[in-house]
Design an enzyme around this catalytic site. Structure first.
Site: not given
Ligand code: GLP
Length: 244
Positions: A67, A136, A138, A143
């Site tokens: 992403d 959440n 995702h 989402e």
């Molecule tokens: C973002 C990314 C996700 C990632 C998530 C968790 O929103 N789009 O791909 O898995 O955050 O991030 P973190 O590892 O910083 O908790």
């Protein structure tokens, strides 16, 4: 889903790097799906170390990132393009022409998303998709909601995600409201999936991810349908799982 619970974040990072390098060593051409976020930072650091110690070679690897924020320049320190260069690509030998992240100009999202899917298919599909998970539930930027989209698409970020990601920006207003993300079908088509989760803020999401129930309200719960998915979680993230 296979579940590996480790004590510390360092162990999680080492385990993740071990799974990635073993995939990289398995074939003459390997396609990796890569995540961003704070969770995989340790994995990238370990992969860079292993590369420096000549334990792994990335010349034959093609990568597709999950992403990217929409409307953020690729040089912005919070863009995923920047993150990937900073944490990984600037330190290893993945050839530049084999690196792919979703990206588009204004009004070009539909075309760019279609082309991204075609490029993944053209590369032979993803061998190993590494994933983090949002608080959440995702995955990528898919989402929670009534429906999920299958293919790469432009998405409006949820209030939870904007809030969670605001820690990387100086002000909440600076957090992009939209992103390009692989869809859940793009993710599920990967031949193998490695899901990483660290810290107590992920405990609720991980509980729902492994519960046996599948719901679009917790996109990561769909991974239970995948034939070859491994979850590597630290103790805190796994704290609410009955298998812990
Ligand atoms: C973002 C990314 C996700 C990632 C998530 C968790 O929103 N789009 O791909 O898995 O955050 O991030 P973190 O590892 O910083 O908790």
């Amino acid at each position: 889903m296979d579940i590996i619970i480790v004590e510390t974040y360092d162990e999680l990072s080492a385990k993740a790097a071990e799974i990635v390098t073993s995939a990289v060593k398995q074939a003459d051409r390997v396609v990796l799906g890569l995540p961003t976020g704070s969770t995989p930072e340790g994995m990238y650091a370990r992969l860079v170390e292993m590369y420096r110690e000549k334990m792994v070679d990335f010349r034959h690897v093609t990568t597709f990132n999950l992403d990217e924020y929409y409307g953020l320049s690729t040089d912005h320190p919070q863009s995923y393009h920047y993150y990937m260069r900073y944490n990984f690509f600037d330190h290893v030998n993945v050839p530049g022409e084999q690196i792919n992240l979703p990206r588009c100009g204004e009004g070009e999202a539909a075309k760019a998303c279609r082309e991204y899917e075609q490029k993944i298919a053209g590369a032979g599909g993803i061998d190993l998709q590494v994933l983090g998970v949002g608080v959440n539930g995702h995955i990528g930027f898919n989402e929670p909601g009534e429906y999920l989209r299958g293919e790469t698409h432009l998405v409006d970020l949820s209030a939870d995600t904007i809030e969670a990601n605001s820690r990387f920006f100086t002000r909440l207003e600076e957090v992009p409201r939209q992103a390009l993300t692989m869809g859940v079908a793009s993710i599920m088509r990967a031949r193998k999936i490695l899901l990483l989760a660290a810290g107590k803020s992920k405990a609720e999401a991980i509980k729902k991810t492994v519960s046996g129930l599948i719901t679009t309200k917790t996109p990561a719960s769909l991974l239970q349908l995948h034939r070859d998915c491994i979850l590597v979680a630290d103790k805190e993230a796994a704290a609410l799982c009955s298998k812990a």
